[in-house]
Design an enzyme around this catalytic site. Structure first.
Site, PDB file in Angstrom:
ATOM      1  N   LYS A 434       0.877  -1.171   0.000  1.00 48.21           N
ATOM      2  CA  LYS A 434       0.000   0.000   0.000  1.00 48.21           C
ATOM      3  C   LYS A 434       0.918   1.225   0.000  1.00 48.21           C
ATOM      4  O   LYS A 434       1.419   1.633   1.040  1.00 48.21           O
ATOM      5  CB  LYS A 434      -0.911  -0.018   1.232  1.00 48.21           C
TER       6      LYS A 434
HETATM    7  P1  ATP Z   1      -9.987   5.649   1.055  1.00 50.54           P
HETATM    8  O1  ATP Z   1      -9.293   6.007  -0.212  1.00 50.54           O
HETATM    9  O2  ATP Z   1     -10.103   4.172   1.250  1.00 50.54           O
HETATM   10  O3  ATP Z   1     -11.252   6.377   1.261  1.00 50.54           O
HETATM   11  P2  ATP Z   1      -7.926   7.090   2.416  1.00 50.54           P
HETATM   12  O4  ATP Z   1      -7.957   8.176   1.400  1.00 50.54           O
HETATM   13  O5  ATP Z   1      -7.804   7.459   3.854  1.00 50.54           O
HETATM   14  O6  ATP Z   1      -9.152   6.106   2.266  1.00 50.54           O
HETATM   15  P3  ATP Z   1      -6.175   4.980   2.749  1.00 50.54           P
HETATM   16  O7  ATP Z   1      -7.021   4.399   3.811  1.00 50.54           O
HETATM   17  O8  ATP Z   1      -4.832   5.417   3.189  1.00 50.54           O
HETATM   18  O9  ATP Z   1      -6.770   6.183   1.993  1.00 50.54           O
HETATM   19  O10 ATP Z   1      -6.070   3.865   1.595  1.00 50.54           O
HETATM   20  C1  ATP Z   1      -6.613   3.819   0.349  1.00 50.54           C
HETATM   21  C2  ATP Z   1      -5.669   4.391  -0.686  1.00 50.54           C
HETATM   22  O11 ATP Z   1      -4.441   3.663  -0.741  1.00 50.54           O
HETATM   23  C3  ATP Z   1      -6.175   4.284  -2.112  1.00 50.54           C
HETATM   24  O12 ATP Z   1      -7.136   5.239  -2.420  1.00 50.54           O
HETATM   25  C4  ATP Z   1      -4.897   4.438  -2.925  1.00 50.54           C
HETATM   26  O13 ATP Z   1      -4.639   5.799  -3.150  1.00 50.54           O
HETATM   27  C5  ATP Z   1      -3.808   3.934  -1.992  1.00 50.54           C
HETATM   28  N1  ATP Z   1      -3.115   2.716  -2.452  1.00 50.54           N
HETATM   29  C6  ATP Z   1      -1.795   2.508  -2.327  1.00 50.54           C
HETATM   30  N2  ATP Z   1      -1.455   1.307  -2.789  1.00 50.54           N
HETATM   31  C7  ATP Z   1      -2.579   0.715  -3.250  1.00 50.54           C
HETATM   32  C8  ATP Z   1      -2.863  -0.545  -3.838  1.00 50.54           C
HETATM   33  N3  ATP Z   1      -1.927  -1.443  -4.033  1.00 50.54           N
HETATM   34  N4  ATP Z   1      -4.148  -0.799  -4.169  1.00 50.54           N
HETATM   35  C9  ATP Z   1      -5.121   0.103  -3.965  1.00 50.54           C
HETATM   36  N5  ATP Z   1      -4.913   1.302  -3.399  1.00 50.54           N
HETATM   37  C10 ATP Z   1      -3.646   1.623  -3.041  1.00 50.54           C
END
Ligand code: ATP
Length: 815
Positions: A434
């Site tokens: 991630k």
């Molecule tokens: P969300 O986008 O789920 O509403 P958020 O903006 O707080 O929540 P995170 O909880 O940190 O974000 O995690 C989701 C984000 O992680 C995705 O929107 C994307 O930008 C990022 N990301 C990084 N690596 C990946 C991956 N391998 N697959 C999907 N998303 C990823």
């Protein structure tokens, strides 16, 4: 908690001095010779003018404008010298004569509202609301006043929606309102949808009104005859610009009634004109349109909602999904005259059992939501609905399309790795790093044109010219068009090492020149949603990923695949190793994605038939591995690196502040923060914070939420907090906050009912980390998420102390 509207309702209308038209003509000022024509009336002039003289001056300006033809009552901003020449003699005629000619009449402000619209019971259940009767009545009423649907009806819907916190009532009101338009004036449905969602264009189109608070204040002063002090007094008392307009309009002793009332189409077109006006002279043009809108309002409520629309803070508690639900339901009941699609008869729907009715509603809502998630633009959705109603075909007509961003699929949070392994028992899944960067959706058509969109669908093509230039290289020979998704991460050009999100955020948002790039990035691709003219959303993830990795070409350090490991719940050690590798490489944790739609074969990991059931009684939901736009499902799970709650963060919304003490006296400190409750639409206060802010930040915050500005509002009904802050902020941003731990609180209401019926949750030692520029308030942490973190913290504490499970403890607390 009562909203300002509800409070007003209880208190009843304020008696204000009203003068009749007769008293105006008898008054001494009426006998005076009209002031000479001037192109516009300055503020200073107005401060010295009586009501009557002000009325005359405005009247004269309007007369000049009225000579030129206008569409509905779209703001007319320019008149030719020839038109002005014709206008002048008319403007000098006596008011009595003007009245006789029915061009302009002067009246007291009492009784200027559109009583026909006011009488429509829009908040009735759609199962009993007689839309056909009201559409007929209103059509006759509108045709007497220019033809199309009046803004008064939309105002009526806003007032009713604002007066309740019940989602059902808000939806019912919007459904009935839309039904009247569908049947009575279909061409007003689209502008009404834009106005009711307080937007003028989709997120990927950068149209903005670009109106400053000062332009609204200037218009309020000019049109309602207020001086600086009068305006300040109203702002101090009411805070919200719309409420100020309401009061100012109410207190106006004269209302100059124009022959045509505001129309829904006219108001929307005025907003489009404001947004389209660019370059030199545009501020004046915008100002004239704003003033014209305020002049044309009939009644104080119209003024309130015109101003709220202009400051882009409608505050009716209707979010995007509410509008989609309302559209879906409205088109089940109603269709435009002459349309061929089937609708249900009201009696048939009314006679259904509750479950059957909600099945019908749900199916329609899912279709409309799915269309919007793939193609988030009302300009395309609404005309389709008017033509074919809610049908499967909607997804073909208004579905995935190149250069229109789809709303991204989202991941559900899990407590930790073991929680994830339990949830995905029996399934093949892929663990992926991630990355800590920015999500990017890359579209490329057959001609090679590229568009790049953010997580929130903003167009970022100009931010990443380096990615655009990569496309011809990464696109294998067999690829003609595609939509792929990945995370853009800042990388060290020399070593290829991943860099922090902060580093990436140093890149400019626009006009980045290829030759002048200092922050190098790599795109880590993780999904493929469209290839060579075909949507891939319904294909299993394994297949989409296979296609992605086989038809595109890697360029080390610039375009590559997310690092991944395919596993099952039996591979816990390998998964743990992989997780450690991710966190060691500066990643935030892992994303875990289900690979196939159904388990291939029964595996030893499958739960035994007597496995404990989930709270709803199902053993486990069948998780699909399809790409589900705009959905947060358990087929994508996020496992973040921090196991200890103290290093979790929350994305909170600043909602209020107090005057600081001592050194901080000139700033807002502490600041009240809230989580959002998507169920009720309210913001639930969770903590006060006064740590982690720099002086510079404090100053910028004070400037942003300056008293008297439109960012400071009166106590909003949608914020749950019993205390009395010195100012309420107009909620508009998201701050990432760290904290020591989560505590049960008798004061804060956040997540009340989720862990305890009496107490909410609060944070100990909250500390500001950063503004989440990439998040809108709709993306702030929810009460559910806060409750989940609280449970996680309790479990950890119990494990450490060898205590009973969290649920047992919960039960005890609730007793
Ligand atoms: P969300 O986008 O789920 O509403 P958020 O903006 O707080 O929540 P995170 O909880 O940190 O974000 O995690 C989701 C984000 O992680 C995705 O929107 C994307 O930008 C990022 N990301 C990084 N690596 C990946 C991956 N391998 N697959 C999907 N998303 C990823």
């Amino acid at each position: 908690m009562s909203s300002p509207a509800k409070k007003r309702k209880r208190d009843g209308p304020e008696p204000g001095p009203q003068r009749s038209i007769a008293s105006f003509f008898k008054g001494s000022a009426a006998k005076q010779t009209p002031e000479p024509a001037s192109s516009s009336t300055s503020d200073t002039d107005k401060q010295h003018l009586s009501d009557e003289a002000l009325a005359r001056k405005l009247q004269e300006e309007w007369n000049q404008e009225d000579i030129a033809p206008v569409t509905d009552n779209v703001a007319k901003t320019e008149s030719t010298p020839a038109e002005a020449a014709v206008a002048k003699p008319e403007s000098l005629q006596s008011p009595t004569k003007a009245k006789q000619k029915h061009t302009i009449a002067l009246q007291s402000s009492a009784g200027t509202e559109d009583t026909v619209s006011l009488a429509v019971p829009l908040d009735q259940s759609p199962l009993t609301f007689d839309s056909t009767k009201y559409a007929e009545e209103l059509k006759a009423h509108w045709s007497a006043e220019g033809g199309s649907a009046s803004y008064a009806l939309l105002t009526r819907a806003f007032v009713l929606a604002n007066a309740t916190t019940s989602r059902i009532k808000i939806v019912d009101t919007l459904v009935n309102f839309l039904r009247i338009l569908i049947e009575g004036d279909p061409s007003s449905v689209l502008p009404a949808v834009w106005l009711a969602t307080n937007s003028i264009s989709p997120p990927y189109d950068e149209s903005e009104l670009g109106l400053g608070g000062s332009s609204i204040s200037k218009a309020l002063k000019k049109i309602y005859g207020l001086d600086n002090q009068g305006l300040k007094t109203l702002y101090d008392k009411y805070g919200d610009a719309g409420d100020v307009a309401f009061e100012a309009k109410k207190r106006q002793s004269f209302t100059l009634i124009r022959p045509k009332p505001l129309k829904i189409q006219g108001v929307y077109q005025s907003l489009r004109k404001i947004a389209a006006s660019k370059g030199s002279g545009s501020q004046e043009t915008k100002q004239r349109i704003v003033e014209k809108l305020l002049q044309d309002t009939r009644g104080a409520e119209e003024s309130r909602y015109i101003v709220r629309t202009l400051v882009q803070n409608l505050r009716i508690g209707a979010v995007k999904t509410t509008m989609l639900i309302a559209l879906a339901r409205a088109f089940l009941f109603s269709k435009p005259p002459g349309a061929g699609f089937p609708v249900y008869s009201q009696q048939a729907l009314a006679s259904l059992k509750k479950e059957n009715l909600s099945d019908i509603y749900n199916t329609a809502e899912e279709t409309v939501k799915a269309s919007y998630a793939r193609h988030p633009n009302y300009d395309d959705l609404v005309p389709c609905l008017l033509e074919i109603g809610v049908a499967e075909e909607l997804l073909l007509r208004c579905g995935l399309q190149l250069h229109i961003p789809l709303r991204p699929m989202l991941g559900s949070i899990t407590r930790d790795l073991s929680d994830m392994l339990t949830k995905l028992q029996g399934r093949d899944f892929s663990c992926e790093y991630k990355y800590d960067g920015q999500r990017a959706q890359v579209h490329c058509d057959e001609k090679g044109r590229v568009s790049i969109f953010s997580r929130h669908l903003e167009n970022m093509t100009e931010k990443y010219p380096d990615l655009v230039s990569l496309v011809p290289e990464i696109r294998g020979e067999s690829v003609s068009s595609f939509i792929l998704e990945g995370e853009v991460v800042a990388v060290d050009q020399e070593t290829g090492d991943l860099q922090t999100f902060q580093m990436l955020s140093n890149r400019a948002k626009k006009d980045v020149q290829l030759g002048a790039i200092k922050i190098n990035v790599c795109l880590f691709a993780f999904d493929l949603m469209y290839l060579n003219g075909a949507a891939l959303l319904d294909r299993p993830f394994r297949e989409r990923r296979e296609l992605l990795r086989s038809v595109f070409v890697e360029i080390p350090g610039r375009f590559t695949w997310v690092k991944s490991l395919d596993a099952t719940s039996a591979d816990s050690e390998a998964v743990l190793e992989f997780f450690k590798g991710a966190t060691d490489s500066k990643c935030e944790g892992i994303m875990v994605k289900v690979l196939d739609n159904v388990p291939k074969t029964a595996s030893p990991d499958d739960p035994p038939p007597d496995a404990p059931k989930t709270p709803k009684g199902n053993r486990r939901k069948a998780l699909l591995s399809t790409y589900e736009p705009d959905k947060r499902l358990e087929s994508w799970l996020k496992v973040k690196k921090d196991y200890s709650t103290s290093s979790e963060t929350l994305d909170l919304i600043p909602v209020a502040g107090w005057h600081g003490q001592g050194r901080k006296a000139k700033w807002w400190s502490p600041i009240l923060l809230a989580v959002r409750n998507p169920e009720t639409g309210s913001l639930e206060a969770v903590t006060k914070c006064m740590s982690g802010f720099t002086d510079k930040f404090y100053q910028a915050n004070k400037d942003k939420y300056a008293e008297g500005s439109t960012n400071v509002i009166s106590r909003p009904g949608y914020v749950d907090y019993a205390g009395e802050p010195d100012v309420w902020f107009n909620p508009q941003e998201v701050w990432e906050m760290a904290f020591a731990d989560i505590t049960l609180s008798p004061t804060y209401t956040a997540a009340i009912g989720l862990v305890s019926d009496e107490r909410g949750l609060s944070l100990r030692f909250p500390r500001f980390l950063r503004v989440r520029e990439d998040k809108s308030i709709d993306e702030a942490s929810t009460a559910d998420y806060l409750a989940l973190l609280w449970r996680k913290q309790s479990e950890r504490a119990e494990l450490e102390a060898g205590q009973p499970g969290a649920d047992e403890k919960l039960g005890w607390q609730d007793e």
